[in-house]
Design a protein around this motif. Structure first.
Motif, PDB file in Angstrom:
ATOM      1  N   LEU A   1     -56.204 -37.981 -12.715  1.00 24.79           N
ATOM      2  CA  LEU A   1     -55.563 -36.802 -12.123  1.00 24.79           C
ATOM      3  C   LEU A   1     -56.446 -36.248 -11.021  1.00 24.79           C
ATOM      4  O   LEU A   1     -57.677 -36.348 -11.107  1.00 24.79           O
ATOM      5  N   PRO A   2     -55.846 -35.648 -10.008  1.00 30.97           N
ATOM      6  CA  PRO A   2     -56.674 -34.940  -9.030  1.00 30.97           C
ATOM      7  C   PRO A   2     -57.298 -33.729  -9.694  1.00 30.97           C
ATOM      8  O   PRO A   2     -56.861 -33.296 -10.752  1.00 30.97           O
ATOM      9  N   ASP A   3     -58.355 -33.191  -9.066  1.00 26.48           N
ATOM     10  CA  ASP A   3     -58.934 -31.953  -9.591  1.00 26.48           C
ATOM     11  C   ASP A   3     -57.844 -30.902  -9.671  1.00 26.48           C
ATOM     12  O   ASP A   3     -56.858 -30.956  -8.937  1.00 26.48           O
ATOM     13  N   GLU A   4     -58.051 -29.915 -10.525  1.00 24.21           N
ATOM     14  CA  GLU A   4     -57.031 -28.871 -10.649  1.00 24.21           C
ATOM     15  C   GLU A   4     -56.903 -28.132  -9.330  1.00 24.21           C
ATOM     16  O   GLU A   4     -57.885 -27.982  -8.601  1.00 24.21           O
ATOM     17  N   PRO A   5     -55.701 -27.680  -8.992  1.00 19.76           N
ATOM     18  CA  PRO A   5     -55.420 -27.163  -7.648  1.00 19.76           C
ATOM     19  C   PRO A   5     -56.437 -26.159  -7.125  1.00 19.76           C
ATOM     20  O   PRO A   5     -56.831 -26.234  -5.975  1.00 19.76           O
ATOM     21  N   ALA A   6     -56.941 -25.276  -7.998  1.00 17.75           N
ATOM     22  CA  ALA A   6     -57.853 -24.236  -7.508  1.00 17.75           C
ATOM     23  C   ALA A   6     -59.104 -24.841  -6.894  1.00 17.75           C
ATOM     24  O   ALA A   6     -59.628 -24.357  -5.901  1.00 17.75           O
ATOM     25  N   SER A   7     -59.582 -25.967  -7.458  1.00 13.72           N
ATOM     26  CA  SER A   7     -60.839 -26.522  -6.980  1.00 13.72           C
ATOM     27  C   SER A   7     -60.631 -27.577  -5.891  1.00 13.72           C
ATOM     28  O   SER A   7     -61.563 -27.939  -5.197  1.00 13.72           O
ATOM     29  N   ALA A   8     -59.418 -28.106  -5.760  1.00 13.88           N
ATOM     30  CA  ALA A   8     -59.198 -29.134  -4.731  1.00 13.88           C
ATOM     31  C   ALA A   8     -57.827 -28.967  -4.103  1.00 13.88           C
ATOM     32  O   ALA A   8     -56.918 -29.751  -4.356  1.00 13.88           O
ATOM     33  N   PRO A   9     -57.638 -27.930  -3.308  1.00 11.78           N
ATOM     34  CA  PRO A   9     -56.313 -27.698  -2.748  1.00 11.78           C
ATOM     35  C   PRO A   9     -55.887 -28.850  -1.837  1.00 11.78           C
ATOM     36  O   PRO A   9     -56.705 -29.399  -1.113  1.00 11.78           O
ATOM     37  N   GLY A  10     -54.635 -29.183  -1.933  1.00  9.64           N
ATOM     38  CA  GLY A  10     -54.085 -30.126  -0.965  1.00  9.64           C
ATOM     39  C   GLY A  10     -54.283 -31.590  -1.285  1.00  9.64           C
ATOM     40  O   GLY A  10     -53.749 -32.435  -0.595  1.00  9.64           O
ATOM     41  N   ARG A  11     -55.033 -31.915  -2.386  1.00  6.24           N
ATOM     42  CA  ARG A  11     -55.179 -33.353  -2.684  1.00  6.24           C
ATOM     43  C   ARG A  11     -53.909 -33.884  -3.317  1.00  6.24           C
ATOM     44  O   ARG A  11     -53.364 -33.270  -4.232  1.00  6.24           O
ATOM     45  N   PRO A  12     -53.438 -35.048  -2.893  1.00  5.42           N
ATOM     46  CA  PRO A  12     -52.192 -35.551  -3.468  1.00  5.42           C
ATOM     47  C   PRO A  12     -52.399 -36.021  -4.919  1.00  5.42           C
ATOM     48  O   PRO A  12     -53.484 -36.468  -5.278  1.00  5.42           O
TER      49      PRO A  12
END
Ligand code: FMN
Length: 395
Positions: free
Chosen positions: A373-384
Motif C-alpha cells: 500500500l502507499p503511505d497513508e494519505p497524510a504522510s504521502a499526498p498524491g501517491r497513486p
C-alpha cells in the motif's frame, strides 16, 4: 469488525506470544518453499529482502530447511546444515530484525520424498521402511515450472542405529538456528516428509519400537522435539502437523488418523513447546470425510498455543480466533501476494491476488515485487495506490 468486538475477543491485530516471544499481532507467515534459494540450498540477499518485506507479520516462519544432506527433498530447497548455508541464513535474520520482525525457521527432512539425484553420493533416500509412495518427486529445474517431476523411488529403510543421528541433526540445527538469530524453530511433521512418514502406518512397518502402535509411531517425532527443546530452549520449538493433509503420498484411514493424533497430541501437551501448528487440508488433498473438523479435533486435545493454517481469509480467520478455535492464524499465499498483509487488514484495504505461475518458479518475478500500500494519505499526498494484481483462479 467493530471496536467493541476488538476489545472483547482476540482478533488478528491483537497481541499474542509464542513461548517467551511477544508478537504484535496474530498473523503468522506460513513456511513456504519458493525455490528461490541457490542450487546448493544457500539463501541469497534476495531471500533476505523477501522475508524483511513481510516483517510486519506477528511471526515469520522461514521455509522448510533440511538439517542433513540426506534430508534434501527438491532442487533449490533451503538447507540448514553446511556452514555456508547457516551463515547465509544469518543475513536473513539480520534483515528481518532490522525491519522489526521476529522469525522462526522450519526444520525438515524429506525422507522418501527425495531422489538419488538429490542425495549425497547418489544413494537411495532414507525412510522408516523401504516403501515408495505412489506419486512424484521433483528432481531438476525446467524452464516453465522450475522443476521436473519423476516417479518417487523406493527408499532404504533406516537402521535403528541411524535414528539417533537424525535426531541429533535436528538438535544441532535447532541450536545453530538460535545462534543465527532465529527466535525459535519449527519441526516439519506434515506434508508427507520424514516425521509424518513415521506417523503413518502405510509408510512405517518398523518392528523396533519406532513402528507398530500409535505410541511407537509417535516416538520419532517426540524424541526429535525433546532433543530440539534441549538445544533451542523451552518455548522455542513448535511443530507443524497435518493429520488430514494427504500430501506427498500420505494415506491413512480416518480411524488411524484419530488414533494416531489423539496419542500424539497428548504426548505433545507434556512438552514445553512454543506452539502446535495445524495444516488443514488444502488443494483438495484431504484424508477422511469433508465434515471431519480437524481444527476442532486438535483444539480439544491442545491446551497450549495453537496456530491454524489452510485457506483462511480475513473473515474466517477472525471467526476462528473469536471462537477460540485457535490462537494464531498462518497465512501462506496471502502473505506471498501481500507483503504488508497486517497493514492491509488494519486499513481494511483490498488484497493483491497471488500469481499461481510464480509460486514455485525460480525467478525473481513474483517474489519480491508484489506491491505494498502507499503511505497513508497524510504522510504521502498524491501517491497513486498500488494496482491490485489479477486474482488467481484458486482464491
Ligand atoms: C509455494 C508454497 C510452498 C510451501 N512450502 C511449504 C513448506 O516449506 N513447509 C510447510 O510446512 N508448508 C509449506 N506450504 C504450505 C503452507 O505453509 C500453508 O500451510 C498452505 O499454503 C496453506 O495456507 P494458505 O491456504 O494460506 O496458502 C507451502 C505452500 C505454498 C503455496
Amino acid at each position: 469488525m467493530t471496536p467493541r468486538t476488538r476489545l472483547r475477543f482476540p482478533h488478528l491485530l491483537s497481541p499474542a506470544a509464542v513461548g517467551p516471544v511477544s508478537l504484535p499481532n496474530r498473523l503468522v507467515m506460513s513456511p513456504m518453499t519458493r525455490f528461490r534459494v541457490g542450487e546448493d540450498g544457500v539463501p541469497a540477499p534476495l531471500n533476505a529482502r523477501y522475508y524483511a518485506q513481510r516483517a510486519g507479520a506477528g511471526l515469520l516462519i522461514g521455509e522448510g530447511a533440511y538439517v542433513e544432506p540426506r534430508g534434501r527433498l527438491t532442487p533449490r530447497t533451503a538447507g540448514f546444515c553446511s556452514e555456508t548455508q547457516i551463515a547465509a541464513w544469518g543475513g536473513v535474520t539480520d534483515a528481518v530484525r532490522e525491519a522489526g520482525g521476529r522469525m522462526f525457521l522450519q526444520l525438515c527432512h524429506g525422507g522418501r520424498v527425495s531422489h538419488p539425484r538429490l542425495q549425497p553420493g547418489g544413494g537411495d533416500p532414507v525412510a522408516p521402511s523401504a516403501i515408495a509412495f505412489a506419486g512424484q518427486v521433483r528432481v531438476a529445474e525446467s524452464e516453465h515450472a522450475g522443476v521436473r517431476k519423476v516417479p518417487a523411488p523406493t527408499p532404504r529403510g533406516l537402521e535403528t542405529g541411524e535414528i539417533p543421528m537424525i535426531v541429533e541433526a535436528f538438535a544441532e540445527a535447532a541450536r545453530r538456528a538460535r545462534e543465527t538469530g532465529f527466535e525459535g524453530v519449527e519441526l516439519h511433521a506434515s506434508s508427507g516428509l520424514l516425521h509424518q512418514q513415521f506417523l503413518t502406518p502405510a509408510a512405517n512397518r518398523r518392528t523396533d519400537g519406532y513402528g507398530g502402535g500409535a505410541t511407537a509411531r509417535c516416538r520419532f517425532v517426540i524424541e526429535t522435539l525433546e532433543a530440539m527443546i534441549a538445544t533451542a530452549g523451552g518455548g522455542r520449538v513448535g511443530v507443524k502437523i497435518g493429520p488430514t493433509f494427504a500430501y506427498n503420498g500420505i494415506e491413512m484411514a480416518l480411524a488411524e488418523v484419530v488414533d494416531t493424533y489423539d496419542v500424539l497430541l497428548r504426548m505433545l501437551d507434556r512438552l514445553d513447546l512454543a506452539y502446535v501448528h495445524l495444516q488443514r487440508p488444502t488443494w483438495s488433498l484431504r484424508l477422511g470425510p469433508e465434515d471431519f473438523d480437524v481444527l476442532a479435533f486438535v483444539r480439544e486435545r491442545r491446551r497450549g498455543t495453537l496456530i491454524a493454517a489452510g485457506e483462511f481469509d480475513r473473515t474466517s480467520a477472525e471467526a476462528a480466533l473469536a471462537a477460540g478455535r485457535c490462537d494464531l492464524i498462518a497465512f501462506g499465499r496471502r502473505f506471498i501476494a501481500n507483503p504488508d498483509l497486517p497493514e492491509r487488514i488494519r486499513r481494511d484495504a483490498p488484497e493483491n491476488g497471488w500469481d499461481e505461475a510464480t509460486l514455485y518458479s525460480p525467478l525473481a518475478e513474483g517474489f519480491t515485487d508484489y506491491p505494498t500500500l502507499p503511505d497513508e494519505p497524510a504522510s504521502a499526498p498524491g501517491r497513486p495506490a498500488a494496482p491490485p494484481i489479477r486474482p488467481s483462479g484458486r482464491r
